[in-house]
Design a protein around this motif. Structure first.
Motif, PDB file in Angstrom:
ATOM      1  N   ALA A  21       0.830  -1.205   0.000  1.00 44.75           N
ATOM      2  CA  ALA A  21       0.000   0.000   0.000  1.00 44.75           C
ATOM      3  C   ALA A  21       0.866   1.257   0.000  1.00 44.75           C
ATOM      4  O   ALA A  21       0.566   2.234  -0.708  1.00 44.75           O
ATOM      5  N   ILE A  22       1.955   1.232   0.781  1.00 41.09           N
ATOM      6  CA  ILE A  22       2.863   2.384   0.814  1.00 41.09           C
ATOM      7  C   ILE A  22       3.562   2.532  -0.532  1.00 41.09           C
ATOM      8  O   ILE A  22       3.677   3.646  -1.082  1.00 41.09           O
ATOM      9  N   GLU A  23       4.022   1.414  -1.085  1.00 41.38           N
ATOM     10  CA  GLU A  23       4.698   1.444  -2.380  1.00 41.38           C
ATOM     11  C   GLU A  23       3.763   1.954  -3.473  1.00 41.38           C
ATOM     12  O   GLU A  23       4.169   2.729  -4.351  1.00 41.38           O
ATOM     13  N   ALA A  24       2.512   1.532  -3.431  1.00 41.38           N
ATOM     14  CA  ALA A  24       1.531   1.981  -4.430  1.00 41.38           C
ATOM     15  C   ALA A  24       1.345   3.491  -4.376  1.00 41.38           C
ATOM     16  O   ALA A  24       1.212   4.156  -5.408  1.00 41.38           O
ATOM     17  N   GLU A  25       1.350   4.056  -3.171  1.00 44.14           N
ATOM     18  CA  GLU A  25       1.224   5.510  -3.040  1.00 44.14           C
ATOM     19  C   GLU A  25       2.460   6.210  -3.599  1.00 44.14           C
ATOM     20  O   GLU A  25       2.354   7.273  -4.229  1.00 44.14           O
ATOM     21  N   ILE A  26       3.628   5.621  -3.365  1.00 43.81           N
ATOM     22  CA  ILE A  26       4.862   6.186  -3.947  1.00 43.81           C
ATOM     23  C   ILE A  26       4.760   6.204  -5.473  1.00 43.81           C
ATOM     24  O   ILE A  26       5.046   7.215  -6.126  1.00 43.81           O
ATOM     25  N   ASN A  27       4.346   5.066  -6.043  1.00 42.51           N
ATOM     26  CA  ASN A  27       4.237   4.975  -7.506  1.00 42.51           C
ATOM     27  C   ASN A  27       3.212   5.953  -8.055  1.00 42.51           C
ATOM     28  O   ASN A  27       3.403   6.550  -9.124  1.00 42.51           O
ATOM     29  N   LYS A  28       2.128   6.119  -7.324  1.00 42.92           N
ATOM     30  CA  LYS A  28       1.090   7.063  -7.765  1.00 42.92           C
ATOM     31  C   LYS A  28       1.641   8.483  -7.793  1.00 42.92           C
ATOM     32  O   LYS A  28       1.420   9.228  -8.756  1.00 42.92           O
ATOM     33  N   ARG A  29       2.367   8.885  -6.743  1.00 42.59           N
ATOM     34  CA  ARG A  29       2.911  10.243  -6.680  1.00 42.59           C
ATOM     35  C   ARG A  29       3.989  10.459  -7.739  1.00 42.59           C
ATOM     36  O   ARG A  29       4.196  11.588  -8.194  1.00 42.59           O
ATOM     37  N   ARG A  30       4.675   9.386  -8.120  1.00 45.86           N
ATOM     38  CA  ARG A  30       5.718   9.505  -9.149  1.00 45.86           C
ATOM     39  C   ARG A  30       5.159   9.335 -10.559  1.00 45.86           C
ATOM     40  O   ARG A  30       5.921   9.346 -11.531  1.00 45.86           O
ATOM     41  N   GLY A  31       3.850   9.135 -10.670  1.00 43.52           N
ATOM     42  CA  GLY A  31       3.257   8.979 -11.995  1.00 43.52           C
ATOM     43  C   GLY A  31       3.515   7.630 -12.622  1.00 43.52           C
ATOM     44  O   GLY A  31       3.535   7.498 -13.854  1.00 43.52           O
ATOM     45  N   GLU A  66       1.176   1.858 -12.627  1.00 44.45           N
ATOM     46  CA  GLU A  66       1.149   0.465 -13.075  1.00 44.45           C
ATOM     47  C   GLU A  66       2.511  -0.208 -12.979  1.00 44.45           C
ATOM     48  O   GLU A  66       2.692  -1.317 -13.488  1.00 44.45           O
ATOM     49  N   LYS A  67       3.455   0.433 -12.325  1.00 42.09           N
ATOM     50  CA  LYS A  67       4.800  -0.127 -12.210  1.00 42.09           C
ATOM     51  C   LYS A  67       4.776  -1.420 -11.403  1.00 42.09           C
ATOM     52  O   LYS A  67       4.100  -1.524 -10.383  1.00 42.09           O
ATOM     53  N   ARG A  68       5.514  -2.394 -11.862  1.00 46.74           N
ATOM     54  CA  ARG A  68       5.592  -3.674 -11.160  1.00 46.74           C
ATOM     55  C   ARG A  68       6.248  -3.490  -9.794  1.00 46.74           C
ATOM     56  O   ARG A  68       7.184  -2.696  -9.639  1.00 46.74           O
ATOM     57  N   SER A  69       5.765  -4.212  -8.810  1.00 49.43           N
ATOM     58  CA  SER A  69       6.285  -4.073  -7.457  1.00 49.43           C
ATOM     59  C   SER A  69       7.747  -4.473  -7.374  1.00 49.43           C
ATOM     60  O   SER A  69       8.204  -5.418  -8.022  1.00 49.43           O
ATOM     61  N   GLU A  70       8.482  -3.721  -6.563  1.00 54.38           N
ATOM     62  CA  GLU A  70       9.882  -4.043  -6.305  1.00 54.38           C
ATOM     63  C   GLU A  70      10.069  -4.727  -4.956  1.00 54.38           C
ATOM     64  O   GLU A  70      11.192  -4.853  -4.468  1.00 54.38           O
ATOM     65  N   LEU A  71       8.955  -5.165  -4.355  1.00 55.63           N
ATOM     66  CA  LEU A  71       9.034  -5.877  -3.073  1.00 55.63           C
ATOM     67  C   LEU A  71       9.008  -7.376  -3.342  1.00 55.63           C
ATOM     68  O   LEU A  71       7.947  -7.962  -3.559  1.00 55.63           O
ATOM     69  N   PRO A  72      10.155  -8.036  -3.359  1.00 58.75           N
ATOM     70  CA  PRO A  72      10.160  -9.479  -3.637  1.00 58.75           C
ATOM     71  C   PRO A  72       9.587 -10.281  -2.482  1.00 58.75           C
ATOM     72  O   PRO A  72       9.849  -9.978  -1.308  1.00 58.75           O
ATOM     73  N   LEU A  73       8.801 -11.313  -2.804  1.00 61.42           N
ATOM     74  CA  LEU A  73       8.253 -12.163  -1.745  1.00 61.42           C
ATOM     75  C   LEU A  73       9.362 -12.822  -0.935  1.00 61.42           C
ATOM     76  O   LEU A  73       9.164 -13.147   0.244  1.00 61.42           O
ATOM     77  N   THR A  74      10.518 -13.010  -1.553  1.00 62.85           N
ATOM     78  CA  THR A  74      11.624 -13.659  -0.833  1.00 62.85           C
ATOM     79  C   THR A  74      12.158 -12.785   0.297  1.00 62.85           C
ATOM     80  O   THR A  74      12.966 -13.253   1.099  1.00 62.85           O
ATOM     81  N   ASP A 104      -1.411  -7.062  -6.803  1.00 64.96           N
ATOM     82  CA  ASP A 104      -1.179  -6.680  -8.196  1.00 64.96           C
ATOM     83  C   ASP A 104      -2.483  -6.292  -8.876  1.00 64.96           C
ATOM     84  O   ASP A 104      -2.541  -5.305  -9.618  1.00 64.96           O
ATOM     85  N   VAL A 105      -3.535  -7.061  -8.635  1.00 68.78           N
ATOM     86  CA  VAL A 105      -4.841  -6.731  -9.223  1.00 68.78           C
ATOM     87  C   VAL A 105      -5.322  -5.381  -8.702  1.00 68.78           C
ATOM     88  O   VAL A 105      -5.817  -4.540  -9.466  1.00 68.78           O
ATOM     89  N   LEU A 106      -5.154  -5.146  -7.395  1.00 67.31           N
ATOM     90  CA  LEU A 106      -5.645  -3.924  -6.779  1.00 67.31           C
ATOM     91  C   LEU A 106      -4.893  -2.697  -7.273  1.00 67.31           C
ATOM     92  O   LEU A 106      -5.506  -1.659  -7.573  1.00 67.31           O
ATOM     93  N   TYR A 107      -3.572  -2.788  -7.366  1.00 65.33           N
ATOM     94  CA  TYR A 107      -2.766  -1.603  -7.655  1.00 65.33           C
ATOM     95  C   TYR A 107      -2.348  -1.469  -9.121  1.00 65.33           C
ATOM     96  O   TYR A 107      -1.999  -0.376  -9.551  1.00 65.33           O
ATOM     97  N   ARG A 108      -2.390  -2.600  -9.881  1.00 71.47           N
ATOM     98  CA  ARG A 108      -1.910  -2.522 -11.267  1.00 71.47           C
ATOM     99  C   ARG A 108      -2.969  -2.947 -12.275  1.00 71.47           C
ATOM    100  O   ARG A 108      -2.856  -2.631 -13.459  1.00 71.47           O
ATOM    101  N   GLY A 109      -3.954  -3.693 -11.819  1.00 74.95           N
ATOM    102  CA  GLY A 109      -5.004  -4.139 -12.723  1.00 74.95           C
ATOM    103  C   GLY A 109      -4.891  -5.613 -13.037  1.00 74.95           C
ATOM    104  O   GLY A 109      -3.812  -6.223 -12.950  1.00 74.95           O
ATOM    105  N   GLN A 110      -6.035  -6.222 -13.433  1.00 73.24           N
ATOM    106  CA  GLN A 110      -6.112  -7.657 -13.675  1.00 73.24           C
ATOM    107  C   GLN A 110      -5.156  -8.108 -14.782  1.00 73.24           C
ATOM    108  O   GLN A 110      -4.474  -9.115 -14.661  1.00 73.24           O
ATOM    109  N   LYS A 111      -5.094  -7.365 -15.851  1.00 73.51           N
ATOM    110  CA  LYS A 111      -4.270  -7.765 -17.005  1.00 73.51           C
ATOM    111  C   LYS A 111      -2.799  -7.848 -16.621  1.00 73.51           C
ATOM    112  O   LYS A 111      -2.119  -8.836 -16.915  1.00 73.51           O
TER     113      LYS A 111
END
Length: 920
Positions: free
Chosen positions: A367-377, A380-388, A415-422
């Motif tokens: 959620a925090i990362e999504a807000e960062i991406n939104k403010r940076r325009g 739809e950027k892929r998350s940089e938080l690896p599950l590992t 991913d669906v919530l912040y970037r979309g289903q596709k």
């Protein structure tokens, strides 16, 4: 009944033909009411409905309505005087077509078709005592899915008993994990079509289930193979339409258990659920209950609710990330740096169970990362938080596998919530094959090998501190990392409930000695975690039983933690943890955060308040890291010695009930001077009347002249001689006496050994020399009334609660830890006179309510006004002696008491040394 069992019963009720006369009783039975309760309701003994319905006091008023009159009937239930008199919490009306209900306290309502009311069963879980975990009540889908999976699991074991053995149980659990993934994947377009998995099984397997095993096995093999390999393996076209998944989930054994017709039917029913509603926050815990017999029996008992998880994660690191986000504003460079920092953060749960902490941490960071991406325009950027980066250790293989699966599902949903289903579908498959959840004993495993230290100098730290050589790949990975935050809810296991293996684990962590023997199992995680913190950049916080910060454990545990250079960074003071009240299980918990010394703000949470401070004591109040150690004498000059009551060790032969005493004295009135009233904690608080034979040596001859007393003395002798304890055998020489006698012929103050957590004051009373205090209580012989005033104060109870430890959740009094260490300032004669008057007022207020017991008088909801006023005056007088005013809360009380204790203990130690030197 637990939530899964309730869901099963409610679903079965909805599937039966509607019987208006029987429905209310069947509904109540589904929520765990016993047949005796239902019988009383049927006969009208406890049913006071004024609408020809069924009214269960303190719970629910149910009425079956005429066709089309459900809404009007519900309104009548709400305004019914009977509903109000019975303090019903719910009202419910149905006509077999429509179903309506209301929670009268919250005014939440349910309105649905009758057939759909099982979808809302979570609304009614308070009827079964499940009230404190909102996520559990509201997660109807998760509970329903668990219920269905549980039925399938049990049915499969009937036809495949070998899959329930220790050898094959991992295969069974792995099979169930694959099914769960497939059900989720088919409802979220991961398989390219709604219900593709379930529909394929339904179409390709025979209704008699003869080839269901083969069909499922073929699908699993297909998901484990890439396209070219499928042709060579002869994968049929109907299975070839499924994508390559693997990622370890479909590797290994492809065995599938045999299916009966019933098991096949259960499988199809599970597939018909809407798996898009799955909630990984709780689902892991629910699914764990499918495979673990103990978990299934106590579902919800150890489930850590999301609010409690956030009590750990927010102050540990999430609040700091949100603060940095606020400070960054819309500055692209600062936002980018924050995102890079977050991509290197690792969250490590060394007792992860089915992954609740890791899932919540991941979702909050996304959620925090999504807000960062939104403010940076870059929305739809892929998350940089690896599950590992979200790592865990779990002792059992199935929860470990479910934890990994829950994280995979959480990643897809984010991913669906912040970037979309596709975009989510595009990046989801194949699954990552790396396994970042380790299965093993966390107290025996090397945490550095699972979460290597970060930054430069990694190899030196690991070699020097842990004697753990790291290979180059681990060193390279570590040097790329950032902070590591350790969190979780390790197993509580009290000292008396640990297995020999668990005792051995603690012994190894403590480095031998005897200290570990009286410590909870969770202490091992705190100590090992504090050592781990020396090698990492980060911090730690655990949920645990409050006992780690109470009683004798404090010195054993926290001396070792502080030796590692750690300090307490934040803490949540004790709070009740009750998830399934149907079996009255409750634990008092704390949350403790640890870190290296820093300039960051420290503080203590208590309910909804936060108190900033410069340091936090191991008793979780502002103050220095000072331990309270047992004392054989009071450190305060003005208070008397407390002793344990007299111990009979008699097999019950010297003890009599009121009727037995009356019968004895009616027949032998000369025995009157051989009988005294006996009281322990239950007699003191509950008003139970018991008596004992109290025979001095000079009265033994007359006692033996009474045949029933002679018989009792002989029975005591026989009981003691039969004991395996040599000390008890020795007491057989004086069978007419209590084994250990502290009684004195004087007035005394009797003090309860334990007290309900609900009471605001420790039970105590004044008694004369005709009452013998048993070893189930404590006593001050010749005590002063001002000491009674101190004993029954809020100030003293706060001290007892902090330093003495608890018996389950009840307060436990200790003379060496709770009374002898209690710091009392030097009292003037006026102070003593004022406190004496307060004590007299309390005793007089009690007398006005005779014959009410202490349990009656000190029920917090029923405490008489004059008694409460007397205690308030007592508290004010005592607390003004300490600081000139009333304390604001227990945290402030304890802060002052520990400050005073530190001074008095040091002074007491100096005085003892001077005394020793004088005698040298």
């Amino acid at each position: 009944m637990n939530a899964v069992e309730i869901e099963e019963a409610i679903s079965a009720l909805a599937e039966q033909p509607f019987d208006g006369q029987e429905f209310p009783f069947a509904f109540l039975q589904a929520f765990g009411n016993k047949e005796t309760t239902l019988k009383r309701l049927r006969t009208g003994h406890t049913n006071n409905s004024d609408l020809n319905g069924v009214l269960q006091r303190d719970k629910i008023h149910i009425a079956v309505a005429a066709r089309g009159e459900v809404t009007n009937t519900l309104a009548a239930l709400k305004t019914s005087p009977a509903t109000s008199r019975a303090k019903a919490k719910f009202i419910l009306a149905t006509d077999g077509d429509t179903f309506e209900a209301e929670n009268l306290a919250s005014e939440e309502t349910v309105a649905c078709a009758y057939a759909d009311f099982p979808d809302h069963f979570g609304f009614f879980l308070p009827l079964a005592g499940i009230t404190t975990v909102k996520q559990l009540r509201d997660s109807s889908f998760d509970i329903r899915a668990t219920s269905r999976l549980n039925r399938l699991y049990v049915e499969l074991l009937k036809d495949n008993p070998e899959w329930g053995t220790a050898e094959r149980r991992p295969d069974m659990n792995h099979f169930m994990a694959r099914l769960i993934f497939c059900f989720f994947a088919e409802d979220t377009d991961i398989f390219g079509g709604t219900r593709r998995f379930t529909t394929t099984i339904e179409q390709m397997s025979a209704k008699d289930s003869s080839n269901t095993q083969e069909v499922i096995g073929t699908l699993f093999r297909a998901m484990n193979m890439k396209g070219d390999a499928r042709t060579a393996a002869g994968i049929p076209r109907w299975a070839d339409q499924f994508p390559y998944v693997n990622g370890g989930l479909f590797s290994g054994s492809m065995d599938v258990p045999r299916f009966s017709r019933i098991a096949r039917s259960y499988l199809l029913h599970i597939g018909n659920l809407d798996w898009t509603k799955i909630n990984p926050d709780i689902f892991g815990s629910m699914i764990q209950a499918v495979a673990e017999d103990e978990e299934r029996g106590e579902l919800g008992m150890h489930y850590t609710s999301v609010p409690n998880i956030l009590k750990v994660l927010n102050p540990l690191f999430l609040d700091d990330l949100r603060t940095r986000l606020d400070e960054a504003g819309d500055n692209p460079r600062v936002l980018l740096n924050l995102r890079k920092r977050m991509s290197r953060i690792r969250v490590f749960d060394p007792a992860c169970g089915s992954g609740n902490f890791l899932v919540i941490a991941y979702k909050e960071m996304r959620a925090i990362e999504a807000e960062i991406n939104k403010r940076r325009g870059e929305p739809e950027k892929r998350s940089e938080l690896p599950l590992t980066n979200f790592r865990g250790i779990e002792l059992r293989d199935f929860p470990a596998e479910i934890a990994r699966l829950a994280l995979i599902i959480a990643e897809y949903q984010c991913d669906v919530l912040y970037r979309g289903q596709k975009e989510a579908l595009q990046d989801f498959l194949p699954l990552d094959a790396e396994n970042w959840i380790t299965c093993g004993n966390a107290l025996r495993l090397d945490w550095l090998s699972i979460c290597p230290p970060t930054g430069t100098g990694v190899k030196h730290i690991a070699d020097d501190l842990f004697h753990t050589p790291l290979d180059q790949a681990q060193i390279d990975f570590a040097n790329e990392g950032g902070e590591t935050y350790v969190c979780g809810n390790p197993p509580f296991k009290g000292a008396r409930k640990q297995t020999p293996e668990q005792k051995s684990d603690l012994s190894a962590i403590f480095g031998g000695g005897d200290d570990y023997k009286d410590c909870d199992y969770v202490c091992g995680w705190y100590i090992k975690g504090s050592r781990f913190l020396r090698a990492i950049q980060g911090a730690l916080a655990f949920v645990s039983t409050s006992s780690v910060c109470e009683g004798e454990q404090v010195q054993h545990v926290w001396s070792r933690i502080f030796e590692q250079g750690c300090h307490i960074t934040f803490a949540h003071r004790p709070f009740a943890w009750r998830n399934n009240a149907s079996n009255n299980a409750m634990v008092t918990c704390v949350i403790v955060g640890l870190g290296q010394p820093s300039s960051s703000v420290l503080g203590v949470f208590e309910k909804d308040t936060f108190q900033a401070c410069s340091s936090i004591s191991p008793y979780l109040v502002p103050g220095s890291p000072q331990f309270v150690t047992s004392s054989n004498v009071p450190i305060s000059a003005d208070i008397s010695e407390v002793v344990a009551g007299s111990m009979p060790r008699d097999g019950g032969h010297l003890i009599m009930s009121n009727s037995e005493k009356t019968e004895l004295l009616s027949a032998y009135p000369q025995a009157r001077n051989l009988v005294k009233r006996l009281a322990g904690t239950s007699e003191l608080t509950g008003g139970v009347v018991r008596w004992c034979l109290w025979i001095e040596d000079n009265k033994l001859e007359s006692a033996l002249a009474v045949p029933p007393i002679r018989k009792k003395i002989d029975d005591v002798r026989a009981f003691r001689l039969a004991s395996t304890a040599k000390t008890t055998q020795g007491y057989a020489r004086t069978p007419h006496k209590f084994a250990q006698r502290s009684h004195k012929n004087s007035c005394a103050i009797i003090i309860s050994a334990t007290s309900s957590e609900n009471r605001e004051y420790l039970p105590a009373d004044i008694c004369d020399d005709n009452l013998v205090v048993s070893n189930a209580a404590y006593v001050i012989y010749g005590g002063n009334l001002f000491e009674f005033s101190i004993l029954v104060s809020k100030l003293h109870l706060a001290w007892v609660a902090a330093v003495c430890g608890r018996m389950k959740t009840d307060f436990r009094f200790s003379k060496t830890l709770g009374w002898n260490t209690f710091p009392v300032p030097t009292l003037t004669e006026k102070n003593k006179a004022d406190l004496t008057r307060c004590a007299e007022d309390i005793l007089l207020a009690r007398e006005t309510h005779f014959p009410a017991t202490i349990a009656d008088l000190y029920d917090p909801e029923k405490m008489p006004a004059n008694l409460r006023e007397a205690h308030e005056r007592n508290d004010e007088v005592l607390e003004r002696i300490y600081i000139g005013r009333r304390f604001r809360n227990d945290t402030e009380r304890l802060e002052k008491l520990f400050e005073l204790y530190t001074k008095m203990a040091a002074s007491s130690g100096t005085a003892k040394r001077r005394k020793a030197e004088a005698h040298a």
